[in-house]
Design a protein around this motif. Structure first.
Motif, PDB file in Angstrom:
ATOM      1  N   LYS A   1       0.885   5.465  12.925  1.00 57.96           N
ATOM      2  CA  LYS A   1       1.264   6.061  11.646  1.00 57.96           C
ATOM      3  C   LYS A   1       1.870   5.015  10.720  1.00 57.96           C
ATOM      4  CE  LYS A   1       4.593   9.275   9.571  1.00 57.96           C
ATOM      5  NZ  LYS A   1       5.651  10.279   9.835  1.00 57.96           N
ATOM      6  N   ALA A   2       2.765   4.205  11.256  1.00 57.50           N
ATOM      7  CA  ALA A   2       3.397   3.155  10.450  1.00 57.50           C
ATOM      8  C   ALA A   2       2.367   2.145   9.968  1.00 57.50           C
ATOM      9  CB  ALA A   2       4.491   2.462  11.267  1.00 57.50           C
ATOM     10  N   ALA A   3       1.391   1.839  10.825  1.00 56.94           N
ATOM     11  CA  ALA A   3       0.344   0.881  10.432  1.00 56.94           C
ATOM     12  C   ALA A   3      -0.499   1.434   9.290  1.00 56.94           C
ATOM     13  CB  ALA A   3      -0.527   0.535  11.631  1.00 56.94           C
ATOM     14  N   PHE A   4      -0.875   2.698   9.378  1.00 54.86           N
ATOM     15  CA  PHE A   4      -1.668   3.309   8.306  1.00 54.86           C
ATOM     16  C   PHE A   4      -0.881   3.358   6.999  1.00 54.86           C
ATOM     17  CE2 PHE A   4      -4.642   5.103  11.494  1.00 54.86           C
ATOM     18  CZ  PHE A   4      -5.824   4.825  10.838  1.00 54.86           C
ATOM     19  N   ASN A   5       0.405   3.491   7.088  1.00 53.70           N
ATOM     20  CA  ASN A   5       1.234   3.538   5.885  1.00 53.70           C
ATOM     21  C   ASN A   5       1.419   2.186   5.220  1.00 53.70           C
ATOM     22  OD1 ASN A   5       1.804   6.264   5.511  1.00 53.70           O
ATOM     23  ND2 ASN A   5       3.503   6.244   6.969  1.00 53.70           N
ATOM     24  N   SER A   6       1.086   1.091   5.941  1.00 56.38           N
ATOM     25  CA  SER A   6       1.347  -0.242   5.394  1.00 56.38           C
ATOM     26  C   SER A   6       0.105  -1.102   5.238  1.00 56.38           C
ATOM     27  CB  SER A   6       2.362  -0.989   6.273  1.00 56.38           C
ATOM     28  OG  SER A   6       1.871  -1.125   7.597  1.00 56.38           O
ATOM     29  N   ASN A   7      -0.855  -1.035   6.183  1.00 51.72           N
ATOM     30  CA  ASN A   7      -2.006  -1.941   6.145  1.00 51.72           C
ATOM     31  C   ASN A   7      -3.192  -1.265   6.825  1.00 51.72           C
ATOM     32  OD1 ASN A   7      -3.907  -4.040   6.858  1.00 51.72           O
ATOM     33  ND2 ASN A   7      -2.319  -5.519   6.324  1.00 51.72           N
ATOM     34  N   LEU A   8      -4.138  -0.808   6.032  1.00 54.63           N
ATOM     35  CA  LEU A   8      -5.263  -0.044   6.565  1.00 54.63           C
ATOM     36  C   LEU A   8      -6.066  -0.846   7.584  1.00 54.63           C
ATOM     37  CD1 LEU A   8      -7.034   2.485   6.542  1.00 54.63           C
ATOM     38  CD2 LEU A   8      -8.257   1.524   4.583  1.00 54.63           C
ATOM     39  N   ARG A   9      -6.353  -2.126   7.254  1.00 54.71           N
ATOM     40  CA  ARG A   9      -7.191  -2.913   8.163  1.00 54.71           C
ATOM     41  C   ARG A   9      -6.480  -3.137   9.496  1.00 54.71           C
ATOM     42  NH1 ARG A   9      -8.398  -8.630   8.694  1.00 54.71           N
ATOM     43  NH2 ARG A   9     -10.344  -8.800   9.815  1.00 54.71           N
ATOM     44  N   GLU A  10      -5.185  -3.409   9.450  1.00 56.64           N
ATOM     45  CA  GLU A  10      -4.431  -3.588  10.692  1.00 56.64           C
ATOM     46  C   GLU A  10      -4.399  -2.281  11.480  1.00 56.64           C
ATOM     47  OE1 GLU A  10       0.097  -4.679  12.230  1.00 56.64           O
ATOM     48  OE2 GLU A  10      -0.409  -4.792  10.096  1.00 56.64           O
ATOM     49  N   ALA A  11      -4.275  -1.159  10.781  1.00 56.36           N
ATOM     50  CA  ALA A  11      -4.235   0.132  11.446  1.00 56.36           C
ATOM     51  C   ALA A  11      -5.527   0.404  12.205  1.00 56.36           C
ATOM     52  CB  ALA A  11      -3.977   1.234  10.425  1.00 56.36           C
ATOM     53  N   VAL A  12      -6.663   0.121  11.558  1.00 52.69           N
ATOM     54  CA  VAL A  12      -7.955   0.364  12.209  1.00 52.69           C
ATOM     55  C   VAL A  12      -8.130  -0.554  13.405  1.00 52.69           C
ATOM     56  CG1 VAL A  12     -10.446   0.349  11.861  1.00 52.69           C
ATOM     57  CG2 VAL A  12      -8.955   1.179  10.057  1.00 52.69           C
TER      58      VAL A  12
ATOM     59  N   GLN B   1       0.832  -1.191   0.000  1.00 54.10           N
ATOM     60  CA  GLN B   1       0.000   0.000   0.000  1.00 54.10           C
ATOM     61  C   GLN B   1       0.870   1.245   0.000  1.00 54.10           C
ATOM     62  OE1 GLN B   1      -3.288   0.246   2.944  1.00 54.10           O
ATOM     63  NE2 GLN B   1      -2.308   2.145   3.575  1.00 54.10           N
ATOM     64  N   LEU B   2       0.507   2.209  -0.836  1.00 56.48           N
ATOM     65  CA  LEU B   2       1.252   3.468  -0.860  1.00 56.48           C
ATOM     66  C   LEU B   2       1.101   4.167   0.484  1.00 56.48           C
ATOM     67  CD1 LEU B   2       0.277   4.779  -4.414  1.00 56.48           C
ATOM     68  CD2 LEU B   2       2.432   3.738  -3.717  1.00 56.48           C
ATOM     69  N   PRO B   3       2.141   4.851   0.944  1.00 58.74           N
ATOM     70  CA  PRO B   3       2.033   5.540   2.245  1.00 58.74           C
ATOM     71  C   PRO B   3       0.967   6.616   2.207  1.00 58.74           C
ATOM     72  CG  PRO B   3       4.023   6.207   1.071  1.00 58.74           C
ATOM     73  CD  PRO B   3       3.452   5.053   0.315  1.00 58.74           C
ATOM     74  N   LEU B   4       0.395   6.933   3.368  1.00 56.94           N
ATOM     75  CA  LEU B   4      -0.651   7.946   3.461  1.00 56.94           C
ATOM     76  C   LEU B   4      -0.108   9.268   3.992  1.00 56.94           C
ATOM     77  CD1 LEU B   4      -3.547   5.812   5.017  1.00 56.94           C
ATOM     78  CD2 LEU B   4      -3.028   6.197   2.617  1.00 56.94           C
ATOM     79  N   PHE B   5       0.778   9.192   4.951  1.00 58.58           N
ATOM     80  CA  PHE B   5       1.293  10.395   5.578  1.00 58.58           C
ATOM     81  C   PHE B   5       2.315  11.074   4.656  1.00 58.58           C
ATOM     82  CE2 PHE B   5      -0.720   8.366   9.008  1.00 58.58           C
ATOM     83  CZ  PHE B   5      -0.931   9.292  10.012  1.00 58.58           C
ATOM     84  N   GLY B   6       2.221  12.403   4.574  1.00 58.37           N
ATOM     85  CA  GLY B   6       3.161  13.145   3.747  1.00 58.37           C
ATOM     86  C   GLY B   6       2.865  13.080   2.268  1.00 58.37           C
ATOM     87  N   VAL B   7       1.695  12.547   1.889  1.00 59.52           N
ATOM     88  CA  VAL B   7       1.306  12.419   0.489  1.00 59.52           C
ATOM     89  C   VAL B   7       0.153  13.377   0.212  1.00 59.52           C
ATOM     90  CG1 VAL B   7       0.461  10.837  -1.286  1.00 59.52           C
ATOM     91  CG2 VAL B   7       2.036  10.009   0.476  1.00 59.52           C
ATOM     92  N   HIS B   8       0.123  13.949  -0.984  1.00 55.16           N
ATOM     93  CA  HIS B   8      -0.969  14.860  -1.345  1.00 55.16           C
ATOM     94  C   HIS B   8      -2.312  14.182  -1.114  1.00 55.16           C
ATOM     95  CE1 HIS B   8       1.314  18.212  -3.067  1.00 55.16           C
ATOM     96  NE2 HIS B   8       2.169  17.288  -3.511  1.00 55.16           N
ATOM     97  N   ILE B   9      -3.237  14.892  -0.496  1.00 53.94           N
ATOM     98  CA  ILE B   9      -4.506  14.304  -0.098  1.00 53.94           C
ATOM     99  C   ILE B   9      -5.323  13.827  -1.298  1.00 53.94           C
ATOM    100  CG2 ILE B   9      -5.787  16.482  -0.055  1.00 53.94           C
ATOM    101  CD1 ILE B   9      -7.184  15.375   2.519  1.00 53.94           C
ATOM    102  N   GLU B  10      -5.202  14.531  -2.432  1.00 53.62           N
ATOM    103  CA  GLU B  10      -5.938  14.102  -3.626  1.00 53.62           C
ATOM    104  C   GLU B  10      -5.443  12.753  -4.119  1.00 53.62           C
ATOM    105  OE1 GLU B  10      -5.895  17.045  -6.656  1.00 53.62           O
ATOM    106  OE2 GLU B  10      -7.570  18.170  -5.797  1.00 53.62           O
ATOM    107  N   LYS B  11      -4.136  12.501  -4.010  1.00 49.60           N
ATOM    108  CA  LYS B  11      -3.575  11.233  -4.442  1.00 49.60           C
ATOM    109  C   LYS B  11      -4.051  10.099  -3.538  1.00 49.60           C
ATOM    110  CE  LYS B  11       0.828   9.167  -5.820  1.00 49.60           C
ATOM    111  NZ  LYS B  11       2.301   9.384  -5.929  1.00 49.60           N
ATOM    112  N   VAL B  12      -4.109  10.355  -2.225  1.00 53.42           N
ATOM    113  CA  VAL B  12      -4.595   9.348  -1.276  1.00 53.42           C
ATOM    114  C   VAL B  12      -6.065   9.039  -1.530  1.00 53.42           C
ATOM    115  CG1 VAL B  12      -5.056   8.867   1.157  1.00 53.42           C
ATOM    116  CG2 VAL B  12      -2.909   9.971   0.486  1.00 53.42           C
TER     117      VAL B  12
END
Length: 833
Positions: free
Chosen positions: A669-680, A615-626
């Motif tokens: 933050k690291a979880a959201f950058n790698s695996n959304l379901r694990e992060a939640v 999964q592409l990282p979420l933090f530090g990325v343009h919000i439109e791209k996310v």
């Protein structure tokens, strides 16, 4: 030799093996000895001895035919000739069995009868009728063959061979197969009468042990016992199904016989299945409450033991689970099973879990397998119409089956753990959550009531699997007979919107599975929703599909401290004619839950499978791209954090002002950058101040703020408008010029902060406090010299706070749209499953 009446199911099975062995010897021109006494080959000792010698260590897939249409027709002629010869032998055996009937009936009227009229009726029940049916079939079949051979020397012999039609004869024969039902029903009574009279009357014993028949073209004499002759119709009814299968295999699909033979085979199998079921109900062990042991379900699973994965055939009976090792029949042999383990259902506990991710080396291995499978299929497509590629095609099909089998064995992520009351446990692995739930449901239904287990005869039970099984092959797409022309190839996108109908608040996620060739990932899951009676996701799941024809959805509830529970599941048929590149919205019924989804499909050639893309990282990325990556207008990280704060942080004093632990925030933050379901999942168990800290960190690390820098000066000037209504109207007008994602995320956050401020009596967070916390993250001044004069830092902060406060004080703040519009004007379709 006196034996108890044999079990019909075991008899069918053993005699199939015996008959196939005889046929094989005959095909190799190995002559059988004449004048051989056919003893009771179906004795229980013989059955046990045969079963004990079975060697079944691995699974073999069926051989792929290597024959052209001409070769098939030649083999078809050989099969038909063999059937005719077999019919001649069978008629001779029936004639031998019926030979003493007339004399026995004559003696029944004397003072010293050998048998009574009732006993004669029992022994010969339905035999004359069976002989008449087969005699008619034999005569007609022989006439067809004779006519064919008369034309064999003509120039159109190949055409004549193709025009030889016998399907109607087999269909007529099978339409009389019901006669065998009465014979089989009466069989055990007939054997009992024969045994009783053999032991009590020397005259009948002499007759019963020395019945002679002249068989074959060489007129060899064979000696039979009465019991052996009585068994012949039982052998014949199973043999009919086998030879029909052989004949159909050697009949080209375009032959005029093909449809008739297919129907004859279906009727024959249906009859045999009914016989097996009837036999099963008679012989099965009686359990408590007059319930009998019956097979409820079977299928192929992966058995995990001491770190090793093995393909197994699992059988679920009314009182136990039987796990077997399976070996598919090679040419001229019988399918075989060997016992692996069994667990009584009484006291059985089940628990299922989903592994978060595979080991890196396993992902590399699976990618290698998928790449090879894709290349093989491409080669098969290229050589499918080349006459010189028959052998090449067959070999590649075999390789494709083997690779798919490896993928089936090593790709599962779901574990179903079984715990017996005796302390034994076993673990089964599944690639499909849907299939795991079907097994769990079936087992649970049987274990929910009072159940008694009678210790099984494992040798007999395992041996009967060949006849009892309902599943013949592992669920491999390369073995299925589906029409690829009706399947999907391209990109299938599934948007999971929301669910309703829950009985209590829960965190819920949805698992989506598609079928087809397994070159690409066929399963994806949404993140877990916040605890709610009406969970919503608005999350897009995208699949690269090849050969897809159906989609399965499973709705799962996650409850704190308890195992995940499946709320419902359903299957949706995928049809290219009803799908398009426009979204199509529908509501599905999954058990107690109504699930709103949208589908769209874009057909196109597929690229070779690529290695698993992280999964592409979420933090530090343009919000439109996310947002574009997720197919939404408000990123999931924002929504999930907001939902979690509203679930358990609204009464927290200083929420958003008091920071969480920096280590916890970094882990999230690291979880959201790698695996959304694990992060939640981690989010639900983290300190609520860490959750609010993650949201603030995400907004702070955006490369560009939600309110673009070029609006900073205009917003600062609008703050000087004295009339409050005019000021707010102008501010909202400026907000409309923001990009869609920025505007909707900002509005979503504003509404959330207004709800937080509504609880300020408890959490002490006023609108001004919240504007002070979020202002510097949501609005930043332009870089000096690019878009106007620079401001001093104190004036910057004042503008940031006042602008956000102005929006928070708006009573007519527009609602945020969290997901992209998906054909809102289209009629919504509701499907109840």
């Amino acid at each position: 030799m006196s034996t108890s009446p044999p079990d019909l199911r075991e008899v069918f099975w053993v005699m199939d093996v015996y008959r196939e062995a005889v046929d094989y010897l005959e095909s190799q021109h190995v002559a059988a000895e004449a004048d051989i006494m056919e003893e009771d080959v179906f004795q229980e000792e013989a059955v046990s001895s045969f079963l004990a010698t079975m060697n079944i260590e691995s699974i073999d897939l069926p051989d792929t035919p290597l024959f052209s249409a001409e070769e098939m027709l030649e083999k078809r002629l050989v099969v038909i000739k063999g059937i005719l010869e077999s019919e001649e032998l069978y008629l001779a055996e029936l004639d031998t069995l019926l030979m003493p009937m007339k004399a026995l009936r004559a003696s029944a009227g004397t003072s010293q009868p050998v048998l009574s009229n009732q006993q004669i009726q029992t022994i010969f029940y339905q035999v004359p009728e069976l002989r008449d049916v087969h005699r008619s079939f034999y005569s007609d079949l022989k006439a067809r063959l004779d006519t064919h051979y008369q034309d064999e020397l003509s120039e159109e012999s190949g055409k004549r061979c193709f025009e030889l039609e016998v399907g109607d004869l087999f269909l007529r024969l099978v339409n009389h197969i019901g006669l065998y039902g009465g014979f089989i029903e009466n069989y055990e009574k007939a054997v009992e009468v024969v045994k009783k009279c053999t032991n009590s009357d020397p005259r009948f014993r002499t007759l019963a042990e020395s019945m002679m028949s002249t068989n074959g073209t060489d007129k060899a004499r064979t000696k039979y016992t009465f019991e052996a002759l009585l068994y012949k119709p039982l052998d014949r009814v199973t043999k009919t199904t086998l030879v029909l299968g052989d004949l159909l295999k050697t009949t080209p699909a375009e032959h005029r016989d093909y449809a008739a033979l297919q129907e004859a085979l279906r009727l024959s199998r249906s009859f045999l299945s009914g016989v097996n079921e009837s036999s099963q109900s008679k012989r099965d062990v009686t359990l408590s409450h007059d319930m009998r042991r019956q097979l409820m379900r079977d299928g192929f699973v992966v058995d995990s033991s001491e770190g090793h994965r093995s393909l197994r055939h699992l059988f679920l009976y009314t009182d136990l689970l039987l796990c077997t090792r399976f070996k598919h029949a090679t040419r001229g042999k019988q399918d075989q099973y060997r016992f692996s383990w069994y667990l009584p259902l009484a006291g059985l506990k089940l628990c299922w879990v989903a592994e978060q991710e595979r080991a890196p080396d396993m992902n590399v291995r699976l990618h290698s397998i998928r790449t090879k499978m894709h290349l093989l299929r491409q080669q098969l497509k290229q050589h499918s119409r080349a006459s010189r590629g028959l052998v090449f095609t067959a070999r590649n099909k075999k390789k494709l089956e083997e690779l798919e089998l490896m993928l089936f064995t090593h790709s599962p992520l779901y574990r179903l753990e079984l715990f017996s009351s005796s302390g034994k446990s076993h673990t089964l692995l599944f690639s499909s959550l849907y299939e795991l739930e079907e097994w769990r449901e079936n087992i649970y239904k049987l274990t929910s009531g009072t159940i008694e287990t009678v210790p099984p005869d494992l040798l007999t039970l395992t041996g009967a699997c060949v006849k009892l099984r309902m599943t013949q092959q592992p669920p491999l797409h390369s073995l299925s007979s589906g029409n690829d022309r009706d399947s999907l190839c391209g990109t299938l996108t599934v948007a999971i919107h929301s669910a309703s109908g829950l009985q209590q608040p829960a965190g819920v996620y949805v698992c989506v599975e598609v079928d087809g060739y397994e070159y690409y990932d066929r399963q994806a899951q949404t993140h877990s929703s916040v605890h709610s009676l009406n969970p919503h996701w608005d999350q897009e799941l995208s699949f690269q599909v090849d050969g897809a024809q159906s989609m399965r959805l499973v709705c799962v509830s996650q409850r704190n401290g308890e195992d995940d529970a499946v709320l419902g599941k359903t299957t949706v048929k995928l049809e290219s004619k009803t799908l398009s590149e426009r979204w199509r919205r529908q509501t599905l019924r999954l058990g107690q839950v109504d699930l709103a989804i949208s589908l769209k499909y874009s057909p196109h050639p597929l690229e070779p499978p690529s290695s698993a893309v992280q999964q592409l990282p979420l933090f530090g990325v343009h919000i439109e791209k996310v947002a574009q990556q997720e197919g939404v207008l408000v990123p999931h990280v924002v929504r999930c954090c907001v939902e979690e704060v509203e679930r358990r942080g609204m009464l927290e004093v200083g929420i958003y002002r008091i920071s969480g632990t920096s280590s916890d925030i970094n882990v999230l933050k690291a979880a959201f950058n790698s695996n959304l379901r694990e992060a939640v999942s981690r989010l639900r168990n983290a300190e609520v101040n860490s959750v609010s800290g993650v949201l603030k960190l995400y907004l702070r690390e955006l490369p560009e703020p939600l309110i673009p820098a070029e609006l900073f000066q205009s917003l600062a000037e609008n703050l000087n408008i004295p009339d409050e209504n005019s000021r707010q109207a102008s501010m909202l007008s400026l907000l409309q010029s923001c990009p869609h994602t920025n505007r909707n995320t900002f509005l979503y956050l504003m509404h959330h902060l207004q709800r937080v401020a509504d609880m300020q009596d408890v959490n002490k967070m006023t609108l001004l406090n919240l504007a002070t916390v979020f202002g510097p993250s949501l609005l930043r001044p332009p870089v000096a010299g690019l878009n106007g004069p620079s401001l001093d830092i104190s004036h910057e902060v004042v503008v940031q706070v006042q602008v956000v406060l102005c929006y928070l004080q708006c009573n007519n703040l527009p609602e945020a749209q969290t997901s992209l519009p998906r054909d809102a004007d289209a009629e919504e379709e509701t499907t109840h499953m």
